[in-house]
Design a protein around this motif. Structure first.
Motif, PDB file in Angstrom:
ATOM      1  N   LEU A  10      -3.403  -3.875  -4.656  1.00  0.00           N
ATOM      2  CA  LEU A  10      -3.312  -4.326  -3.266  1.00  0.00           C
ATOM      3  C   LEU A  10      -2.080  -3.763  -2.549  1.00  0.00           C
ATOM      4  CD1 LEU A  10      -4.343  -5.922  -0.911  1.00  0.00           C
ATOM      5  CD2 LEU A  10      -3.192  -7.965  -1.817  1.00  0.00           C
ATOM      6  N   ARG A  11      -0.925  -3.812  -3.197  1.00  0.00           N
ATOM      7  CA  ARG A  11       0.298  -3.347  -2.531  1.00  0.00           C
ATOM      8  C   ARG A  11       0.136  -1.883  -2.075  1.00  0.00           C
ATOM      9  NH1 ARG A  11       4.940  -0.690  -3.286  1.00  0.00           N
ATOM     10  NH2 ARG A  11       6.777  -1.527  -2.257  1.00  0.00           N
ATOM     11  N   ASP A  12      -0.402  -1.053  -2.953  1.00  0.00           N
ATOM     12  CA  ASP A  12      -0.572   0.364  -2.623  1.00  0.00           C
ATOM     13  C   ASP A  12      -1.621   0.550  -1.532  1.00  0.00           C
ATOM     14  OD1 ASP A  12       1.235   0.740  -4.588  1.00  0.00           O
ATOM     15  OD2 ASP A  12      -0.152   1.514  -6.083  1.00  0.00           O
ATOM     16  N   ARG A  13      -2.677  -0.328  -1.579  1.00  0.00           N
ATOM     17  CA  ARG A  13      -3.720  -0.252  -0.545  1.00  0.00           C
ATOM     18  C   ARG A  13      -3.128  -0.546   0.819  1.00  0.00           C
ATOM     19  NH1 ARG A  13      -7.271  -3.485  -3.687  1.00  0.00           N
ATOM     20  NH2 ARG A  13      -7.425  -5.118  -2.104  1.00  0.00           N
ATOM     21  N   ILE A  14      -2.295  -1.586   0.861  1.00  0.00           N
ATOM     22  CA  ILE A  14      -1.682  -1.974   2.136  1.00  0.00           C
ATOM     23  C   ILE A  14      -0.813  -0.816   2.652  1.00  0.00           C
ATOM     24  CG2 ILE A  14      -0.044  -3.579   3.224  1.00  0.00           C
ATOM     25  CD1 ILE A  14      -0.958  -5.688   1.150  1.00  0.00           C
ATOM     26  N   LEU A  15      -0.046  -0.239   1.738  1.00  0.00           N
ATOM     27  CA  LEU A  15       0.832   0.874   2.156  1.00  0.00           C
ATOM     28  C   LEU A  15       0.012   2.067   2.637  1.00  0.00           C
ATOM     29  CD1 LEU A  15       3.753   1.054  -0.436  1.00  0.00           C
ATOM     30  CD2 LEU A  15       3.902   0.564   2.012  1.00  0.00           C
ATOM     31  N   ALA A  16      -1.080   2.359   1.914  1.00  0.00           N
ATOM     32  CA  ALA A  16      -1.907   3.510   2.288  1.00  0.00           C
ATOM     33  C   ALA A  16      -2.506   3.307   3.686  1.00  0.00           C
ATOM     34  CB  ALA A  16      -3.009   3.711   1.254  1.00  0.00           C
ATOM     35  N   GLU A  17      -2.983   2.091   3.958  1.00  0.00           N
ATOM     36  CA  GLU A  17      -3.580   1.842   5.284  1.00  0.00           C
ATOM     37  C   GLU A  17      -2.505   1.906   6.360  1.00  0.00           C
ATOM     38  OE1 GLU A  17      -6.612   2.030   5.656  1.00  0.00           O
ATOM     39  OE2 GLU A  17      -7.396   1.644   3.654  1.00  0.00           O
ATOM     40  N   THR A  18      -1.316   1.417   6.026  1.00  0.00           N
ATOM     41  CA  THR A  18      -0.206   1.468   6.989  1.00  0.00           C
ATOM     42  C   THR A  18       0.120   2.914   7.340  1.00  0.00           C
ATOM     43  OG1 THR A  18       0.698  -0.526   6.010  1.00  0.00           O
ATOM     44  CG2 THR A  18       2.213   0.779   7.338  1.00  0.00           C
TER      45      THR A  18
END
Ligand SMILES: Nc1ncnc2c1ncn2[C@@H]1O[C@H](COP(=O)(O)OP(=O)(O)O)[C@@H](O)[C@H]1O
Ligand SMILES: CC(C)(COP(=O)(O)O)[C@@H](O)C(=O)NCCC(=O)O
Length: 526
Positions: A10-18
């Motif tokens: 999740l953390r990486d997903r959030i960063l990728a979308e950001t």
């Protein structure tokens, strides 16, 4: 970021979308609600991982820089102009493979408004290692000119070129061609040639590069890898034991007897030779002048960044030199004793600049070394206490005509300041007979500083009288954040602006690898 994000944690997903939103639509389009929806979590999920929207932007910037740093790490196997050219290619390759991240790192609309000062300044700080690599090429005589100017010219060429390629492509999709690569290569070579690069830079793949260059033809230095350095003093005995080394090692500086044997034994032999030769010179002067010019302590300066391990180097040398029959009396002082007391730093508005040249009583330091060198007995040095973060009132160290004096400190290799009349003063280093600069990659030293800060929580900070006592109770994350803030706002700017530029003044440069082992030794021969 070109990978599908759905399988990432999740953390990486959030960063990728950001990064996607920031890089394609800009900061105005970024909302926590939108990031949450695209990442498949609630807004609470975003806040749990990052705390706030600006912390999310910071994390996106910092992670992107970490990716770039990692891509550039292999070029540190190389040297000089060759490393600068290959570094330029590695930089471009990474940027074109990560165009959105690159935009997030450098777009002023993001860094100027939505990021914290620390991450907005991270772009400037990323220049640090590049400046150090440029300095290396200058030191080797492969480039001519002011290091900062050369470093900025190369970076402007590379960054400007890469940014143009990214802006001309569809968002997030750059398809590099070999023609573009050749043009980029020619541009960077032209800049290097403009600063006098004549070295023919071969095009062999990076992995095949020699671990160490031997000697650059016009260089005043001899540059040796670890093994070559060790071989230089095969017959010198090592007088220390495991227990001695353990006692002398600084916090977080994992040194062992093998390292002392490989690196410090030859240094101690070389210093012994220098001391002997200097004494011979004094004797010759006495004969010439028909009067005894007298002995004077042999003074050694030890410079380098905060947390690079200068103290361990200085303590080991003290111990090793004291075991040579000609120099039983070795004293060691650190320049922190000449820092202004905190009350004076407060008065001068310098509390956030401790360690910068102006935070020291430089005249007192200069008076001290000149008295020692003049052979004066009982020269006194104030004492600084890391625990209370201040000068200890009434405490002094007395330096009493030792055979050798080691002066350790961040700024000991600073050149003299010009006077108001434009003439030059003396500098502390004018009194050195030998100097050593302890060097390492800035990103490694930053990590060592943070690790030491974490370790100090359980020891020094735990004591109520510690200036940092309030940090003893911090969680790991909070402590890391605090240490990084001190590093990024005080110690790294000081390293870049004041300490690193003095490296080429040292007689000997010890370059440490990321595990603290010295991987390369550079000795001034001219
Ligand atoms: N806040 C602190 N509290 C206690 N000791 C410290 C603190 N900061 C640094 N030290 C110790 O002070 C010494 C000097 O540190 P520093 O100036 O960073 O030089 P270096 O790490 O290059 O030897 C080291 O032995 C270090 O462990
Ligand atoms: C005391 C120091 C300035 C080092 O002084 P030095 O002996 O090298 O002259 C340094 O260790 C320091 O405390 N710097 C201030 C920022 C910090 O707390 O890390």
């Amino acid at each position: 970021m070109t990978t599908a994000t759905s399988t990432l944690p999740l953390r990486d997903r959030i960063l990728a979308e950001t990064v996607k939103i920031l890089g394609t639509e800009g900061p105005a389009a970024l909302t926590v609600r939108r990031v949450a929806a695209l990442s498949g979590c609630s807004t609470i999920g975003v806040y749990t991982h990052f705390g706030s929207k600006s912390a999310l932007v910071d994390a996106a910037i910092m992670e992107a820089f970490a990716g770039l740093d990692q891509a550039l790490a292999p070029i540190d196997e190389l040297h000089g102009v060759d490393r600068l050219l290959r570094g330029a290619h590695a930089y471009r390759d990474w940027a074109l493979a990560h165009p959105l991240e690159y935009t997030v790192m450098f777009a002023p609309s993001i860094t100027a408004n939505d990021a914290s000062d620390a991450s907005a300044e991270r772009g400037g700080l990323s220049l640090v290692d590049h400046v150090a690599r440029t300095q290396d090429a200058v030191d080797r005589g492969e480039l001519t000119g002011d290091t900062e100017t050369i470093a900025r010219s190369i970076w402007s060429q590379v960054h400007g070129w890469v940014m143009t390629e990214i802006l001309q492509a569809d968002p997030g999709r750059v398809a590099p061609t070999s023609a573009a690569r050749a043009e980029f290569d020619a541009g960077v070579r032209a800049v290097l040639a403009g600063f006098g690069a004549t070295t023919s830079v071969d095009r062999a793949p990076m992995v095949d590069a020699p671990r160490r260059a031997a000697v650059a033809p016009a260089s005043p230095y001899v540059d040796l890898d670890r093994d070559a350095w060790t071989r230089l003093s095969a017959s010198t005995p090592l007088p220390l034991t495991d227990a001695d080394v353990e006692r002398l090692a600084g916090l977080g500086d994992p040194i062992d007897l093998a390292e002392v044997d490989a690196i410090y034994r030859p240094i101690s032999r070389l210093l012994d030779l220098h001391i002997e030769a200097t004494r011979g010179l004094h004797a010759a002067s006495s004969t010439f002048l028909r009067e005894d010019v007298g002995g004077t302590p042999f003074v050694i300066g030890v410079a380098g960044s905060v947390a690079v391990g200068k103290s361990t180097t200085a303590r080991l040398l003290r111990e090793l030199l004291a075991r040579w029959p000609a120099t039983p009396r070795v004293q060691l002082i650190t320049t922190d004793g000449f820092l202004y007391p905190n009350a004076e730093l407060e008065r001068r508005g310098l509390m956030e600049r401790k360690g910068f040249p102006e935070s020291y009583d430089r005249r007192a330091l200069l008076r001290f070394v000149s008295k020692v060198k003049a052979g004066r007995p009982e020269v006194r040095v104030p004492v600084y206490d890391h625990l209370t973060y201040d000068i200890l009132p009434g405490r002094e160290i007395v330096v009493n005509r030792p055979d050798v004096l080691i002066v350790e400190g961040l700024n000991v290799l600073q050149p003299a300041r010009p006077t108001a009349e434009g003439t030059s003063n003396l500098a502390v280093s004018d009194f050195f007979d030998f100097s050593i600069y302890v060097d390492a990659r800035t990103s490694d030293v930053r990590r060592w500083y943070v690790d030491r800060f974490l370790a100090l929580r359980k020891t020094a900070f735990a004591r109520p009288e510690s200036y940092f006592h309030r940090y003893a109770a911090l969680t790991d994350d909070e402590a890391v954040e605090r240490a990084e803030r001190i590093w990024d706002s005080i110690n790294q700017p000081n390293l870049v602006q004041n300490i690193l530029p003095t490296r080429s003044r040292a007689t000997l440069v010890l370059t440490k690898d990321s595990d603290h082992a010295v991987e390369r030794v550079r000795l001034r021969k001219l």
